[in-house]
Design a protein around this motif. Sequence first.
Motif, PDB file in Angstrom:
ATOM      1  N   ALA A 400      51.134  66.037  87.093  1.00  0.00           N
ATOM      2  CA  ALA A 400      50.261  65.891  88.265  1.00  0.00           C
ATOM      3  C   ALA A 400      49.066  64.982  88.018  1.00  0.00           C
ATOM      4  O   ALA A 400      48.637  64.268  88.914  1.00  0.00           O
ATOM      5  N   GLY A 401      48.494  65.020  86.802  1.00  0.00           N
ATOM      6  CA  GLY A 401      47.347  64.162  86.508  1.00  0.00           C
ATOM      7  C   GLY A 401      46.216  64.358  87.498  1.00  0.00           C
ATOM      8  O   GLY A 401      45.655  65.443  87.621  1.00  0.00           O
ATOM      9  N   SER A 402      45.888  63.315  88.237  1.00  0.00           N
ATOM     10  CA  SER A 402      44.771  63.376  89.185  1.00  0.00           C
ATOM     11  C   SER A 402      45.186  63.893  90.559  1.00  0.00           C
ATOM     12  O   SER A 402      44.410  63.824  91.505  1.00  0.00           O
ATOM     13  N   VAL A 425      52.245  70.310  88.909  1.00  0.00           N
ATOM     14  CA  VAL A 425      52.250  70.954  87.596  1.00  0.00           C
ATOM     15  C   VAL A 425      51.374  70.130  86.663  1.00  0.00           C
ATOM     16  O   VAL A 425      51.576  68.918  86.530  1.00  0.00           O
ATOM     17  N   GLN A 426      50.410  70.782  86.029  1.00  0.00           N
ATOM     18  CA  GLN A 426      49.519  70.052  85.133  1.00  0.00           C
ATOM     19  C   GLN A 426      49.163  70.906  83.918  1.00  0.00           C
ATOM     20  O   GLN A 426      48.780  72.071  84.051  1.00  0.00           O
ATOM     21  N   LEU A 427      49.291  70.318  82.739  1.00  0.00           N
ATOM     22  CA  LEU A 427      48.895  70.959  81.494  1.00  0.00           C
ATOM     23  C   LEU A 427      47.373  71.135  81.486  1.00  0.00           C
ATOM     24  O   LEU A 427      46.647  70.212  81.858  1.00  0.00           O
ATOM     25  N   PRO A 428      46.878  72.302  81.046  1.00  0.00           N
ATOM     26  CA  PRO A 428      45.416  72.485  80.990  1.00  0.00           C
ATOM     27  C   PRO A 428      44.817  71.804  79.758  1.00  0.00           C
ATOM     28  O   PRO A 428      44.221  72.445  78.888  1.00  0.00           O
ATOM     29  N   GLU A 429      44.986  70.485  79.727  1.00  0.00           N
ATOM     30  CA  GLU A 429      44.491  69.703  78.591  1.00  0.00           C
ATOM     31  C   GLU A 429      42.963  69.722  78.586  1.00  0.00           C
ATOM     32  O   GLU A 429      42.318  69.348  79.570  1.00  0.00           O
ATOM     33  N   LYS A 430      42.392  70.136  77.464  1.00  0.00           N
ATOM     34  CA  LYS A 430      40.952  70.329  77.398  1.00  0.00           C
ATOM     35  C   LYS A 430      40.207  68.999  77.353  1.00  0.00           C
ATOM     36  O   LYS A 430      40.702  68.008  76.817  1.00  0.00           O
ATOM     37  N   THR A 431      39.013  69.007  77.915  1.00  0.00           N
ATOM     38  CA  THR A 431      38.139  67.831  77.871  1.00  0.00           C
ATOM     39  C   THR A 431      37.186  67.912  76.680  1.00  0.00           C
ATOM     40  O   THR A 431      36.270  67.102  76.570  1.00  0.00           O
ATOM     41  N   TYR A 432      37.430  68.883  75.798  1.00  0.00           N
ATOM     42  CA  TYR A 432      36.570  69.075  74.625  1.00  0.00           C
ATOM     43  C   TYR A 432      37.394  69.694  73.492  1.00  0.00           C
ATOM     44  O   TYR A 432      38.516  70.162  73.696  1.00  0.00           O
ATOM     45  N   ASN A 444      36.947  61.989  73.443  1.00  0.00           N
ATOM     46  CA  ASN A 444      36.568  60.606  73.765  1.00  0.00           C
ATOM     47  C   ASN A 444      36.772  60.291  75.243  1.00  0.00           C
ATOM     48  O   ASN A 444      35.918  59.696  75.891  1.00  0.00           O
ATOM     49  N   GLY A 445      37.920  60.685  75.779  1.00  0.00           N
ATOM     50  CA  GLY A 445      38.200  60.374  77.177  1.00  0.00           C
ATOM     51  C   GLY A 445      37.710  61.416  78.158  1.00  0.00           C
ATOM     52  O   GLY A 445      37.765  61.212  79.370  1.00  0.00           O
ATOM     53  N   GLY A 446      37.218  62.545  77.638  1.00  0.00           N
ATOM     54  CA  GLY A 446      36.851  63.646  78.528  1.00  0.00           C
ATOM     55  C   GLY A 446      35.366  63.889  78.673  1.00  0.00           C
ATOM     56  O   GLY A 446      34.944  64.856  79.313  1.00  0.00           O
ATOM     57  N   PHE A 454      33.898  70.153  84.141  1.00  0.00           N
ATOM     58  CA  PHE A 454      35.356  70.329  84.097  1.00  0.00           C
ATOM     59  C   PHE A 454      35.786  70.544  82.649  1.00  0.00           C
ATOM     60  O   PHE A 454      35.651  69.653  81.823  1.00  0.00           O
ATOM     61  N   ARG A 455      36.328  71.723  82.377  1.00  0.00           N
ATOM     62  CA  ARG A 455      36.725  72.054  81.006  1.00  0.00           C
ATOM     63  C   ARG A 455      38.173  71.645  80.691  1.00  0.00           C
ATOM     64  O   ARG A 455      38.585  71.647  79.544  1.00  0.00           O
ATOM     65  N   SER A 456      38.946  71.317  81.718  1.00  0.00           N
ATOM     66  CA  SER A 456      40.336  70.891  81.500  1.00  0.00           C
ATOM     67  C   SER A 456      40.778  69.997  82.657  1.00  0.00           C
ATOM     68  O   SER A 456      40.201  70.031  83.747  1.00  0.00           O
ATOM     69  N   ILE A 457      41.841  69.207  82.383  1.00  0.00           N
ATOM     70  CA  ILE A 457      42.318  68.224  83.355  1.00  0.00           C
ATOM     71  C   ILE A 457      42.782  68.900  84.642  1.00  0.00           C
ATOM     72  O   ILE A 457      42.571  68.385  85.748  1.00  0.00           O
ATOM     73  N   ASP A 458      43.441  70.073  84.528  1.00  0.00           N
ATOM     74  CA  ASP A 458      43.968  70.729  85.726  1.00  0.00           C
ATOM     75  C   ASP A 458      42.859  71.130  86.693  1.00  0.00           C
ATOM     76  O   ASP A 458      43.082  71.192  87.903  1.00  0.00           O
ATOM     77  N   GLU A 459      41.655  71.394  86.171  1.00  0.00           N
ATOM     78  CA  GLU A 459      40.521  71.718  87.046  1.00  0.00           C
ATOM     79  C   GLU A 459      40.167  70.514  87.915  1.00  0.00           C
ATOM     80  O   GLU A 459      39.869  70.660  89.110  1.00  0.00           O
TER      81      GLU A 459
END
Length: 634
Positions: A400-402, A425-432, A444-446, A454-459
């Motif tokens: 799903a990404g953005s 569907v999106q993985l809860p990839e952390k921004t930290y 670096n990217g988060g 935003f603590r994760s991409i899915d948020e």
Amino acid sequence: MQTDNEKYNETVQPNTAFLNELKEKLPEFFTREGSFNLNKFRNQLKDKNINELSEGYQLDFIGKDYARRQAGEMPTTVIVPDEKQNQGEGKNSNNLFFTGDNLEVLRHLQNNYQNKIDVIYIDPPYNTGSDGFVYPDSFEYSDDQLKDMFELDDDQVERLKSIQGKSSHSAWLTFMYPRLALAKRLLSQKGLIFISIDDNESDNLHVLMNEIFGESNFLMQIAWRRTDNQPNLGELAKVKEYVLAFSVNPNDRELGRVPLSGKALNEYRYEDQNGRFRRGILLDKTRGRFNYPIETVSGNEVDGPWMVTEDQFKKLDEEGLIYWTNSGKELPYKKTYLKDNKGAIVNDFWGIEAGTNQRASSEFLNLMGKRYFDFPKPTNLIKQILHLSDSDALILDFFAGSSTTADAVMQLNAEDGGHRKFIMVQLPEKTYHTNKNGKEVPTNGGKIAYEDGFRSIDEISRERIRRAAKKIKKDNELTLPEDFDGSFKHYRFVKPVKQTLEDIEDFNPNNTDLFTNMVDGFSSESLKIDGDATGEETILTTWLAKDGYPFDADVEEVKFDNYTAHKVEDNRLYLVNEGLGASQTKELLNQLGTHQLEIQSVVIFGYSFNVAELRELENGLKQLDSKVTLIKRY
């Protein structure tokens, strides 16, 4: 003690998923013991005059057998409903957002969405070396287990494990194979799948899709111009990406048409009482094949050559579809009204009318206020794809990404009154990440997203849907359909925590006393996630999906004294919590015996029942006149 799914997964072979699908489609080629009768199948091929030894090719890569095995495994996660969202703003929505590993989500969906998805669009990692892709699986099996599973020697095991944390072609293919194999089974008979890719893996992806979907199901590889301007990066500038398209039944369905371009719309510059129209040439000295006299409005005569027969011309005239010029030499033209145009036939090159990376970035920035993603896809690209399917299509995006796909679905529904539904569907990839001192440090990217909370991409993905829906409602205030769906229900797919897994392993079903309430281990609180779900709600949601019920299934509470069970579609009764004592069991059996309760099976959470309670329920069900099956799950 092992769970049912763990026991099953121990028996899975690389060809298990394929054999299961084959058994469903061609049961006549399987023995009573479940083995495939290869000789019978070969004979059938010969009977149909097909040369089984004909020349062919296939894609081989390190990890292929492992990937095939992954496609046949059952999920080991549970589905936790976000009750805060689902009973709040998403209560009446038919859209779905799943947070979790998309491989696990796809495994779950095999049960309740097989053959139900109309369109799949995904924008997977391109494996460019700079997009952050590395193979994520750490191989949970020991070397000895891998040797036994795939009949490998020590060197081959090392080669297989070499793809861990790598971005090689083999690593990427091993990652993609099980996801695409599972996705195929979800598509309906009119299903379409579209995959964004660039030059780096486009060839490998095409061969992989040929193997999974079949070469005959290939539709086209669309070249999409991803930039507005020619980049000044030396002699060679890459300005395009691709969208690979396959269909379940390419010969049995008619694709929809894409909207007319601005240039094509400008051709409809004439107008009469019936609306806008464009002129079509009828008199052509080069291509015309018919000669006959036609009298002009002022009485002159034109002999041709005409593009249509005389009878066809008369019919057009009778229907008011002839337009006469009134300046210079009078000439007739055919009227084609804009209202009758069904759109343009899709071709395999899409220009900037389908959006570009720059426009997608601006679109996201205007909506969210910051640039959290490097290369989001433009909504126009997804809308162009969705035009090729029906206006009530069910659309899945498991990268799903953005959430561009969700935004595009809502925009299109607002424009044409459609009833498309999305599943993201999106993985809860952390921004930290957390450093040695326990401090959260942005990736670096988060960094920007982390600083904005935003603590994760899915948020971010879910917030984009909310803001997009708000914008659509504001922009279409007077024309928005009453049943416009601008929200979603949310579920998280998570693995039980270590303590719950240990409790499961230590559980003895022969104990007369239960020392641990196993249900509580599946609540949002115990799983350390948001959402306010009880353990019972998590187990019930997971089981409903397992038994083929959609996420909007009608679930009814049923009371037996002070014990609450759940009934679905007059079919199954679910008993999850502890506390079904002698009096509650008696009441349950009484309602079944007097036909106050009509069901076909009772499903119980085995960890909530001691051996005495189980025996009493089993014996009681056997004595009923009507057959009610008891299903015990662990």
